[in-house]
Design a protein around this motif. Structure first.
Motif, PDB file in Angstrom:
ATOM      1  N   PHE A   1      -3.305  14.404   5.018  1.00 31.84           N
ATOM      2  CA  PHE A   1      -4.683  13.944   5.151  1.00 31.84           C
ATOM      3  C   PHE A   1      -5.176  13.394   3.811  1.00 31.84           C
ATOM      4  CE2 PHE A   1      -4.639  16.707   8.845  1.00 31.84           C
ATOM      5  CZ  PHE A   1      -5.413  16.009   9.748  1.00 31.84           C
ATOM      6  N   GLY A   2      -4.314  13.402   2.823  1.00 31.00           N
ATOM      7  CA  GLY A   2      -4.709  13.027   1.474  1.00 31.00           C
ATOM      8  C   GLY A   2      -4.318  11.613   1.097  1.00 31.00           C
ATOM      9  N   VAL A   3      -4.760  11.212  -0.079  1.00 31.68           N
ATOM     10  CA  VAL A   3      -4.425   9.886  -0.582  1.00 31.68           C
ATOM     11  C   VAL A   3      -3.092   9.886  -1.317  1.00 31.68           C
ATOM     12  CG1 VAL A   3      -6.782   9.006  -0.678  1.00 31.68           C
ATOM     13  CG2 VAL A   3      -5.853  10.250  -2.630  1.00 31.68           C
ATOM     14  N   ALA A   4      -2.608  11.088  -1.691  1.00 27.92           N
ATOM     15  CA  ALA A   4      -1.283  11.172  -2.316  1.00 27.92           C
ATOM     16  C   ALA A   4      -0.225  10.973  -1.231  1.00 27.92           C
ATOM     17  CB  ALA A   4      -1.107  12.526  -2.982  1.00 27.92           C
TER      18      ALA A   4
ATOM     19  N   VAL B   1      -4.468   6.486   4.183  1.00 21.65           N
ATOM     20  CA  VAL B   1      -4.715   5.074   4.492  1.00 21.65           C
ATOM     21  C   VAL B   1      -3.618   4.529   5.406  1.00 21.65           C
ATOM     22  CG1 VAL B   1      -4.949   2.760   3.511  1.00 21.65           C
ATOM     23  CG2 VAL B   1      -5.990   4.702   2.354  1.00 21.65           C
ATOM     24  N   HIS B   2      -2.373   4.872   5.111  1.00 22.05           N
ATOM     25  CA  HIS B   2      -1.249   4.396   5.911  1.00 22.05           C
ATOM     26  C   HIS B   2      -1.339   4.922   7.349  1.00 22.05           C
ATOM     27  CE1 HIS B   2       3.063   2.872   4.985  1.00 22.05           C
ATOM     28  NE2 HIS B   2       2.707   2.493   6.193  1.00 22.05           N
ATOM     29  N   ASN B   3      -1.746   6.179   7.500  1.00 21.32           N
ATOM     30  CA  ASN B   3      -1.926   6.741   8.844  1.00 21.32           C
ATOM     31  C   ASN B   3      -2.994   5.974   9.623  1.00 21.32           C
ATOM     32  OD1 ASN B   3      -0.038   8.734   8.270  1.00 21.32           O
ATOM     33  ND2 ASN B   3      -1.586  10.216   7.647  1.00 21.32           N
TER      34      ASN B   3
ATOM     35  N   PHE C   1       9.068  -5.922  -0.863  1.00 18.40           N
ATOM     36  CA  PHE C   1      10.240  -6.284  -1.655  1.00 18.40           C
ATOM     37  C   PHE C   1       9.876  -6.924  -2.991  1.00 18.40           C
ATOM     38  CE2 PHE C   1      12.199  -6.062   2.538  1.00 18.40           C
ATOM     39  CZ  PHE C   1      13.345  -5.340   2.243  1.00 18.40           C
ATOM     40  N   ILE C   2       8.616  -7.275  -3.167  1.00 15.23           N
ATOM     41  CA  ILE C   2       8.169  -7.897  -4.409  1.00 15.23           C
ATOM     42  C   ILE C   2       7.680  -6.779  -5.319  1.00 15.23           C
ATOM     43  CG2 ILE C   2       6.581  -9.552  -5.460  1.00 15.23           C
ATOM     44  CD1 ILE C   2       6.564 -10.987  -2.693  1.00 15.23           C
ATOM     45  N   SER C   3       8.498  -6.427  -6.268  1.00 15.43           N
ATOM     46  CA  SER C   3       8.295  -5.243  -7.089  1.00 15.43           C
ATOM     47  C   SER C   3       6.893  -5.119  -7.693  1.00 15.43           C
ATOM     48  CB  SER C   3       9.359  -5.185  -8.173  1.00 15.43           C
ATOM     49  OG  SER C   3       9.426  -3.912  -8.715  1.00 15.43           O
ATOM     50  N   PRO C   4       6.356  -6.153  -8.351  1.00 14.49           N
ATOM     51  CA  PRO C   4       5.015  -5.990  -8.939  1.00 14.49           C
ATOM     52  C   PRO C   4       3.937  -5.740  -7.883  1.00 14.49           C
ATOM     53  CG  PRO C   4       6.112  -7.920  -9.847  1.00 14.49           C
ATOM     54  CD  PRO C   4       6.954  -7.432  -8.717  1.00 14.49           C
ATOM     55  N   VAL C   5       4.069  -6.364  -6.723  1.00 11.28           N
ATOM     56  CA  VAL C   5       3.077  -6.164  -5.658  1.00 11.28           C
ATOM     57  C   VAL C   5       3.190  -4.751  -5.113  1.00 11.28           C
ATOM     58  CG1 VAL C   5       2.330  -6.897  -3.364  1.00 11.28           C
ATOM     59  CG2 VAL C   5       3.046  -8.607  -5.039  1.00 11.28           C
TER      60      VAL C   5
ATOM     61  N   ARG D   1       1.077   0.744  -4.462  1.00 15.89           N
ATOM     62  CA  ARG D   1       1.771   1.972  -4.073  1.00 15.89           C
ATOM     63  C   ARG D   1       0.817   3.153  -3.931  1.00 15.89           C
ATOM     64  NH1 ARG D   1       5.465   2.945  -8.296  1.00 15.89           N
ATOM     65  NH2 ARG D   1       6.630   1.215  -7.431  1.00 15.89           N
ATOM     66  N   GLY D   2      -0.098   3.333  -4.878  1.00 15.79           N
ATOM     67  CA  GLY D   2      -1.021   4.466  -4.833  1.00 15.79           C
ATOM     68  C   GLY D   2      -2.018   4.373  -3.689  1.00 15.79           C
ATOM     69  N   PHE D   3      -2.340   3.170  -3.283  1.00 17.90           N
ATOM     70  CA  PHE D   3      -3.305   2.966  -2.205  1.00 17.90           C
ATOM     71  C   PHE D   3      -2.623   2.955  -0.844  1.00 17.90           C
ATOM     72  CE2 PHE D   3      -5.746  -0.004   0.502  1.00 17.90           C
ATOM     73  CZ  PHE D   3      -6.893   0.755   0.638  1.00 17.90           C
ATOM     74  N   LEU D   4      -1.512   2.225  -0.737  1.00 17.66           N
ATOM     75  CA  LEU D   4      -0.798   2.075   0.531  1.00 17.66           C
ATOM     76  C   LEU D   4       0.695   1.963   0.234  1.00 17.66           C
ATOM     77  CD1 LEU D   4      -1.163   1.611   3.651  1.00 17.66           C
ATOM     78  CD2 LEU D   4      -1.094  -0.817   3.141  1.00 17.66           C
ATOM     79  N   PRO D   5       1.436   3.064   0.376  1.00 22.57           N
ATOM     80  CA  PRO D   5       2.863   3.007   0.056  1.00 22.57           C
ATOM     81  C   PRO D   5       3.624   2.118   1.040  1.00 22.57           C
ATOM     82  CG  PRO D   5       2.267   5.165   0.959  1.00 22.57           C
ATOM     83  CD  PRO D   5       1.005   4.380   0.816  1.00 22.57           C
ATOM     84  N   ILE D   6       4.274   1.059   0.536  1.00 23.73           N
ATOM     85  CA  ILE D   6       5.019   0.138   1.411  1.00 23.73           C
ATOM     86  C   ILE D   6       6.430  -0.115   0.901  1.00 23.73           C
ATOM     87  CG2 ILE D   6       3.009  -1.055   2.356  1.00 23.73           C
ATOM     88  CD1 ILE D   6       3.632  -3.352   0.359  1.00 23.73           C
ATOM     89  N   GLY D   7       6.937   0.772   0.066  1.00 22.82           N
ATOM     90  CA  GLY D   7       8.283   0.589  -0.460  1.00 22.82           C
ATOM     91  C   GLY D   7       9.311   1.334   0.381  1.00 22.82           C
ATOM     92  N   GLY D   8      10.496   1.470  -0.166  1.00 24.47           N
ATOM     93  CA  GLY D   8      11.561   2.218   0.493  1.00 24.47           C
ATOM     94  C   GLY D   8      11.915   1.662   1.860  1.00 24.47           C
ATOM     95  N   TYR D   9      12.165   2.567   2.788  1.00 27.38           N
ATOM     96  CA  TYR D   9      12.532   2.147   4.140  1.00 27.38           C
ATOM     97  C   TYR D   9      11.371   1.485   4.886  1.00 27.38           C
ATOM     98  CZ  TYR D   9      16.726   4.957   3.511  1.00 27.38           C
ATOM     99  OH  TYR D   9      17.908   5.458   3.050  1.00 27.38           O
TER     100      TYR D   9
END
Length: 129
Positions: free
Chosen positions: A29-32, A45-47, A86-90, A95-103
């Motif tokens: 339920f957290g932002v982490a 946020v992702h949920n 896939f664009i590392s700087p983006v 990442r802290g707001f909306l994690p979209i990396g990894g799988y």
């Protein structure tokens, strides 16, 4: 075909959005960030985003036209989100707001492509076997 695909994505993304809040599955339920099923990084946020994708899929799967519109809009969004992952700087910047990396980036990229394919099939009669 578009109705079926929209309904499937509506169900999947709604379930993932709800399960994302269940802590024994890695939900939060957290932002982490936490790892849903130990694999996909999510946060509050992702949920919410998953629910924003899923619920319209359930609502718009009634007709081929509305299903195709849903698939087209969210297909483009998910495809772009996958590319941005896939664009590392983006990816690092959000990442802290909306994690979209990894799988996640692969999942969103493939989801977007399937949705766009489903939108393109709307209104076309099924081919005989």
């Amino acid at each position: 075909m578009a109705k079926t695909i929209a309904l499937a994505f509506g169900i999947i993304y709604t379930i993932v959005g709800v399960v994302g809040f269940i802590t024994p599955f890695g939900g939060t339920f957290g932002v982490a960030s936490s790892a849903l099923f130990g694999v996909f990084y999510i946060n509050l946020v992702h949920n919410i985003v998953h629910l924003v994708i899923g619920i319209p899929g359930l609502l718009m799967a009634g007709t081929e036209e509305s299903a195709a519109r849903y698939l087209r809009v969210f297909g483009v969004i998910l495809f772009l989100v996958g590319i941005l992952g896939f664009i590392s700087p983006v990816e690092a910047a959000i990442r802290g707001f909306l994690p979209i990396g990894g799988y996640d980036r692969w999942l969103h990229l493939v989801s977007g492509l399937i949705m766009l394919w489903g939108a393109s099939s709307a209104g076309k009669p099924a081919q005989p076997a």
